[in-house]
Design an enzyme around this catalytic site. Structure first.
Site, PDB file in Angstrom:
ATOM      1  N   THR A 224     -35.376  -9.479  19.888  1.00  0.00           N
ATOM      2  CA  THR A 224     -35.308  -9.658  21.330  1.00  0.00           C
ATOM      3  C   THR A 224     -34.668  -8.453  22.003  1.00  0.00           C
ATOM      4  O   THR A 224     -34.962  -8.146  23.154  1.00  0.00           O
ATOM      5  CB  THR A 224     -34.479 -10.921  21.645  1.00  0.00           C
ATOM      6  OG1 THR A 224     -34.973 -12.005  20.864  1.00  0.00           O
ATOM      7  CG2 THR A 224     -34.525 -11.266  23.114  1.00  0.00           C
TER       8      THR A 224
ATOM      9  N   TYR B 284     -31.775 -11.172   7.554  1.00  0.00           N
ATOM     10  CA  TYR B 284     -32.712 -11.655   8.572  1.00  0.00           C
ATOM     11  C   TYR B 284     -34.106 -11.610   7.964  1.00  0.00           C
ATOM     12  O   TYR B 284     -34.535 -10.572   7.476  1.00  0.00           O
ATOM     13  CB  TYR B 284     -32.619 -10.733   9.785  1.00  0.00           C
ATOM     14  CG  TYR B 284     -33.616 -11.017  10.882  1.00  0.00           C
ATOM     15  CD1 TYR B 284     -33.235 -11.701  12.028  1.00  0.00           C
ATOM     16  CD2 TYR B 284     -34.931 -10.577  10.781  1.00  0.00           C
ATOM     17  CE1 TYR B 284     -34.155 -11.938  13.049  1.00  0.00           C
ATOM     18  CE2 TYR B 284     -35.842 -10.813  11.799  1.00  0.00           C
ATOM     19  CZ  TYR B 284     -35.451 -11.496  12.924  1.00  0.00           C
ATOM     20  OH  TYR B 284     -36.353 -11.731  13.931  1.00  0.00           O
TER      21      TYR B 284
ATOM     22  N   LYS C 253     -30.518 -15.714   8.297  1.00  0.00           N
ATOM     23  CA  LYS C 253     -31.159 -16.240   9.486  1.00  0.00           C
ATOM     24  C   LYS C 253     -32.656 -16.037   9.292  1.00  0.00           C
ATOM     25  O   LYS C 253     -33.098 -14.946   8.959  1.00  0.00           O
ATOM     26  CB  LYS C 253     -30.679 -15.485  10.724  1.00  0.00           C
ATOM     27  CG  LYS C 253     -31.405 -15.945  11.991  1.00  0.00           C
ATOM     28  CD  LYS C 253     -32.386 -14.918  12.369  1.00  0.00           C
ATOM     29  CE  LYS C 253     -33.437 -15.333  13.354  1.00  0.00           C
ATOM     30  NZ  LYS C 253     -33.071 -15.369  14.708  1.00  0.00           N
TER      31      LYS C 253
END
Lengths: 294, 294, 294, 294
Positions: free
Chosen positions: C47, C135, C163
């Site tokens: 993001t 990640y 994550k």
């Protein structure tokens, strides 16, 4: 054993609104294509919508085509199944109905190991007692054949060829280099037929040849005579048909072209959509430009 | 209309070496599962190898299960086809054989538009005259349903539910938020059933419940009572079974588990491989640890 | 070592028309989010458009965020690279700039073996001297981590969490069952956060929390208190934001929401398109309905 | 404007164990290839591991190659980025360093619309003031160019060609039919170069030409002279190199071949694995069989 080479159209399956096979239209199409010079015919390929027909319908299609061909060229129907038992039953039924060979297609639901895939094709070849062409299509089948498995399959006496419907022409060269004379290789409409001929191909199985048989045969003859510059000039003209075929639904586009040429082949089997106006109009333009029947 | 909720196992299809359905084994499995508390049964799901069975075999499976269930719980067979005509014929045959509802599965060969997909499910629902559960599985089917199409389908009076076999649990929440009471949502073994229940699910259709019916029903009861901390503790223990199911072939893994439990369900239908020793031993370990029958 | 739990927003990277980082806007956003209760902040996530920023821009982003956070919550920037050498250089630079931990992201160009992937994360962890969160995002990275590799990585003293930005919530349960206390697991916006918390998650790293921080923290508090029925009711309301985020470009949708809330974060970095009117209007509707700031 | 045709090798980037560019090895390789007849050189292609090099390393590579080429053939470096701003900066830096043209590569992280993709290439072309070749590679880039966008891009005065690294040779024919003289089309090692030449290609950009330059030039000369049967015979022999290149990591396989030929090009950049013994031995076999330097 029957030799397979040249232009072998995948026949569409004409169906009326009630879902019944239109045997008379199929017979006329078969006979006309042979009159125009094609070297064989394959009912029950992808373009023939095998995936939408039940066992009775499939058998009827083979019977109609065998009768219409009347021994003039080999009839090589597609045999497609998820199960060995059903595939073998199809092979026997189509052979009994007069088929000269088999295009062997594996449908898959659960993922299969390469060994499972090999087992399927071996079983089909064992049952065939006739030439078998392996069909690979990574777009529609869920399992592809490794080149190692293809090389092993090529040693089966009944397995004579391979037709590949990927867009990867280099893969065909790898197969030709690996298998040599043990396996004839055929193009699909996703490949540039003249290129496949140049690297050693023996012909092509393809839906578009239903609608442009004369031009297809002329292209084959130029390739066979190794007149490559003339071949590629013709190939470039014909390519628009392959493009349309890749853009629209395969069965829909060939059915559209045949309707324009006067064959009442009907619509693709529902829930596939009827032929779109865009598809029909693109096909009309291409056919007008190619002027196959002139 | 019959209400569908709780634990609904996908029944395997026991087959002998000649390919014949083993009706007695299927009947006993069905009856035993009902005795152990499952809330319905679904023959002819993915786990039931519908993709490997012909029309006669499929009908026989439904007849056996209906007779064995004897009205104790709903029998909701899978109807799967590429063609509307064939799907409707299946619906009628299974209804005539006593099915209480239908799990509607779309097989695809050529790519379909969302409109084509919608047309298929609408035709099945029109023919069903019984509750229809939509089945979506992006792994094995070639067409997925958009949420807009699902919302439109949910307005059909016969379409009562949706079972989704993706791994995307968030998609189920989107469907629940969008369709509300118009559509019951069920988990598959690829989802964490307790999570799907927490967001509003009504139960699950799943192969593993064939082998761990009592623990599955206990999990459902904890979820239904909203005892989430106990539910999740049990769910975490049961998850090993779902993992094995995702790792091995679906039919193979459930057949392995059932063989260990004494059901002579045979092997997956060829060319699928017989159950591997690794699969069998993993299944034995998991079953020993879960001790469902204790 | 710094403990990571709760709601950790992925910060957008405000950029002006000349491509320069708008440090003041980023600092204010960071500080406001901390005031509203978030438990940490991650600059340079997906993001945050890390993939569109050069080394100097990335370092500046970390410096701005560290200064704005002023030690109130952990600052855990993303480190993303195709090469070990570059990733290690980033780790050192961000640590020197005051980062409290690292979210380790692997970019890939050529396919990598699982061993190569493991080697990358081990090298990042060796260099970090601070908590590292792995990640994984099968949608944007080309290499995914097998659960075996995750289990091995979880034994590294600096690797504290994972994550996962897939949509496969069941995979998180498999990881939790496998790694237990050795690895904290966090949700992404593609998962239903309340479900991940229920199966043992420790919080979530997610872009939407930039725009709905108070509601996100409220959801976390309900989950932490194991008040699942209230949590799921709130989760269902918030889900519209996750849906929008999945539909539109990630950076574009969060930037749109923040613009509506008065942050002059600018547009996504070209050639990404400026925020569409449809995206902006959907975001406005959702924010109005959620009323986070009420 | 500089004309690009013939055999244009993608140069590997020699790197030592500390990650530093080995300028002397790169200069010698460049000069030797030109001595052996190649028609241009492209540093910073996929094979050149651009994705693993930072801005300083990339610029150094261009400077070394420009100096070594010394104006004998065009130097056409790859420009690859996710962002327009960074791509334009690269174009300017490489032009200032003496590049004669640009191979324009789009890296993508978030999905891009066709319009965004078009905007990127237009911006690169605007900045180039030199011939630009579009590079498309559906395997490694996340965005592919539609033929409509390619046709529009071909009208930009600086965009002179397209090199496509898919395996879909038919797509090249569609582009050639559509764009005609407005766009030169080049093969990649995934295509059969002789086939692409036959349909109208102007040459090829490819990694394998680093290791078999003389044979590659001989193939080009045969094609250029339209001696197709001789060309295809040579092509079939050379294909083993393309196969190895497709099987192993691109950079690893060419680096292995060059090491065997005495160039100390080092290993692929970590975390990519060092060249495997299998790769090295396959490469040695192929080179021995081809005997390029005989």
């Amino acid at each position: 054993m029957t030799s397979l080479k040249g232009v072998i159209p995948y026949l569409v399956t004409p169906v009326d609104d009630s879902g019944a096979i239109k045997g008379d239209v199929l017979a006329k199409l078969t006979s006309d294509l042979i009159d125009k010079g094609v070297h064989g015919v394959t009912p029950l390929g992808s373009t023939g919508e095998f995936a939408y027909l039940n066992a009775q319908q499939r058998l009827k299609v083979v019977e109609v085509v065998v009768k219409a061909a009347a021994g003039r060229v080999p009839v090589v129907p597609g045999v497609a199944s998820t199960s060995i038992q059903d595939a073998v039953a199809q092979v026997r039924a189509y052979k009994a109905a007069g088929a000269d060979g088999i295009v062997a297609i594996l449908e898959a639901y659960f993922p299969l190991s390469q060994q499972d895939v090999e087992r399927y094709f071996m079983a089909v070849a064992d049952a065939a007692d006739a030439p078998v062409v392996l069909y690979t299509n990574p777009n529609f089948q869920r399992s592809d054949l490794s080149i190692d498995v293809i090389a092993r399959l090529s040693r089966h006496p009944n397995i004579v060829g391979l037709k590949d419907a990927s867009t990867n022409t280099g893969r065909l060269l790898s197969i030709i280099n690996r298998c040599g004379d043990a396996l004839d290789v055929y193009a699909a409409s996703s490949h540039i037929a003249a290129c496949v001929m140049m690297i050693g191909g023996k012909g092509w199985f393809a839906g578009p040849a239903c609608a442009i048989p004369r031009e297809s045969v002329r292209l084959y003859d130029l390739c066979h005579a190794r007149r490559w510059d003339e071949a590629i000039a013709l190939q470039k003209r014909l390519w628009a048909f392959n493009e349309a075929f890749a853009t629209f639904n395969l069965a829909a586009s060939v059915k559209a072209a045949l309707q324009i040429q006067g064959y009442a082949v009907g619509e693709p089997i529902p829930p596939q959509s009827p032929i779109s106006d865009a598809c029909r109009s693109t096909m009309a333009d291409i056919l007008a430009r190619l002027g196959d029947d002139a």
